[in-house]
Design an enzyme around this catalytic site. Structure first.
Site, PDB file in Angstrom:
ATOM      1  N   HIS A  28      36.090 -11.960  32.948  1.00 56.74           N
ATOM      2  CA  HIS A  28      34.829 -10.898  31.952  1.00 56.74           C
ATOM      3  C   HIS A  28      33.806 -10.692  32.988  1.00 56.74           C
ATOM      4  O   HIS A  28      33.518 -10.091  32.518  1.00 56.74           O
ATOM      5  CB  HIS A  28      34.549 -11.057  30.365  1.00 56.74           C
ATOM      6  CG  HIS A  28      33.851 -12.110  30.366  1.00 56.74           C
ATOM      7  ND1 HIS A  28      34.430 -13.363  30.005  1.00 56.74           N
ATOM      8  CD2 HIS A  28      32.571 -12.559  30.200  1.00 56.74           C
ATOM      9  CE1 HIS A  28      33.740 -13.941  29.779  1.00 56.74           C
ATOM     10  NE2 HIS A  28      33.122 -13.471  30.111  1.00 56.74           N
ATOM     11  N   ASP A  74      44.403  -9.271  21.648  1.00 59.27           N
ATOM     12  CA  ASP A  74      44.650 -10.479  21.783  1.00 59.27           C
ATOM     13  C   ASP A  74      45.153 -11.701  23.108  1.00 59.27           C
ATOM     14  O   ASP A  74      44.986 -12.777  23.307  1.00 59.27           O
ATOM     15  CB  ASP A  74      45.019 -11.038  19.963  1.00 59.27           C
ATOM     16  CG  ASP A  74      44.534 -11.019  18.835  1.00 59.27           C
ATOM     17  OD1 ASP A  74      43.199 -10.418  19.705  1.00 59.27           O
ATOM     18  OD2 ASP A  74      45.483  -9.782  18.089  1.00 59.27           O
ATOM     19  N   SER A 114      29.672 -18.791  30.598  1.00 66.52           N
ATOM     20  CA  SER A 114      30.786 -18.642  31.123  1.00 66.52           C
ATOM     21  C   SER A 114      31.701 -18.081  32.661  1.00 66.52           C
ATOM     22  O   SER A 114      30.908 -18.188  33.266  1.00 66.52           O
ATOM     23  CB  SER A 114      30.975 -16.281  30.477  1.00 66.52           C
ATOM     24  OG  SER A 114      30.768 -16.586  29.694  1.00 66.52           O
TER      25      SER A 114
END
Length: 372
Positions: free
Chosen positions: A164, A229, A305
């Site tokens: 991401h 998900d 992250s």
């Protein structure tokens, strides 16, 4: 083709059983690692690079939700492990893969509102100061991405991070084409008089030295699954630098079950955005796990992250202790637990399949990727 349930059971079986000796050491198990090889590659249209970089990802599906999800089919897993490769000139390709299980010995080798801070009670993070720490292993393996995330050195020219940080599931983020990786280094002394007067009174100032990224690999499981998900399971990416970084790196390894981790605990360091310019280290206990994810409450902020989650265990073959990256810190999750909101920080586990894929991206030869 055999059902994936058989495949997963095979991959989960460790060759070495944890010993029950009173002198037991937490030992790296040996796994039967599959082989993932490219089957075909096709060119895609150049991406637009119009997505906003997100420093965390949120999913409402918690441990119980993931555990109750049906196992994917063999064809679905092949699709998830297929990948896109983005090059520095903006060109983009998609590669389909095949998954193979070699017989033993065949090659002679082995949406809810949330608070900004993800801090649980007392903030247990440690800022790492001074070049004696920052430039030494394992802290020296942590690097900063120009999109704002963290990455970890896993080879002479490769950095592991979260998908991401590069791609929002629909499009590549702004700056992904000119992505850079920053290495924290001491600032050059200016040589002026009196410059050493306060040397002992304050930590040595550091700065980032940047290296451009040559190409980036992102699994299709993230790109295809980000809207549901399954995407959380594939939130990882590998960056290849344009030149070697010349630092010691940390090897990747297959993630053992949480009960086999030393103290049930994990560690990682990242560039949390509430402490700009600082490398922040933390450790905590694993609270729960699925086949693909580790749930924990390590204190963290956006910016961490992409950090490599690692543990230190005994390497029996080499007769020494060794740290390995077993996961990639993904971010924060709100989970509805029987009507009560509960939050976790989540890391993507390096499973045997993901190990085989990432190792092949690094080495380009499956024979070098037979032992996780």
């Amino acid at each position: 083709m055999a059902a994936l349930s058989t495949l997963i059971l095979l991959l989960c079986a460790a060759k070495d059983v944890m010993p029950s000796s009173p002198h037991w050491k937490p030992t790296w198990p040996s796994y039967r690692v599959p082989v993932i090889l490219p089957q075909s590659t096709l060119s895609l249209d150049k991406p637009q690079f119009d997505a906003e970089a997100r420093l965390e990802v949120v999913s409402p599906c918690g441990p119980a939700c993931h555990k109750s999800s049906p196992l994917p089919t063999y064809e679905e897993v092949k699709n998830y492990l297929s990948y896109e490769t983005l090059y520095a000139n903006g060109s983009l390709t998609e590669t389909e893969v095949g998954i193979y299980i070699l017989s033993s010995g065949s090659d002679g080798s082995r949406g809810r509102s949330r608070t900004k801070r993800q801090i649980y009670g007392y903030d247990s993070r440690f800022s790492i100061f001074g070049k004696d720490f920052l430039l030494n292993y394992p802290f020296s393996t942590s690097v900063k991405l120009s999109t704002g995330c963290t990455g970890t050195l896993v080879a002479e020219k490769h950095v592991l991070t979260a998908a991401h940080c590069i791609h929002d599931g629909k499009s590549y983020v702004k700056g992904a084409q000119k992505l850079r990786v920053g290495f924290l280094k001491p600032k050059q002394k200016d040589g002026s008089k009196g410059s050493n007067i306060t040397k002992s009174a304050m930590p040595e100032k550091m700065k980032f030295q940047w290296i451009r990224v040559k190409r980036t690999h992102v699994p299709k499981g993230w790109i295809k699954g980000n809207a549901n998900d399954i995407g959380m399971d594939y939130d990882y990416a590998l960056l290849e630098l344009k030149k070697p970084h010349k630092r010691k790196f940390m090897k990747i390894g297959v993630s053992p079950p949480a009960r086999h981790l030393p103290g049930g605990r994990i560690h990682f360091s990242g560039y949390d955005n509430d402490r700009p310019g600082n490398l922040v280290y933390r450790f905590c206990d694993v609270k729960d796990e699925t086949y693909d994810l580790l749930y924990q409450q390590c204190d963290a902020q956006p910016g961490a992250s992409g950090s490599g989650v690692y543990v230190r265990m005994w390497k029996r073959q080499n007769h020494k202790w060794e740290r390995k990256i077993i996961g990639i810190f993904s971010g924060h999750q709100w989970v509805d637990m029987n009507g009560t909101p509960q939050d976790f920080n989540v890391a993507v586990r390096i499973t045997p399949l993901k190990y085989a894929q990432i190792c092949y991206w690094i080495k380009g030869n499956y024979l070098d990727c037979r032992e996780g």
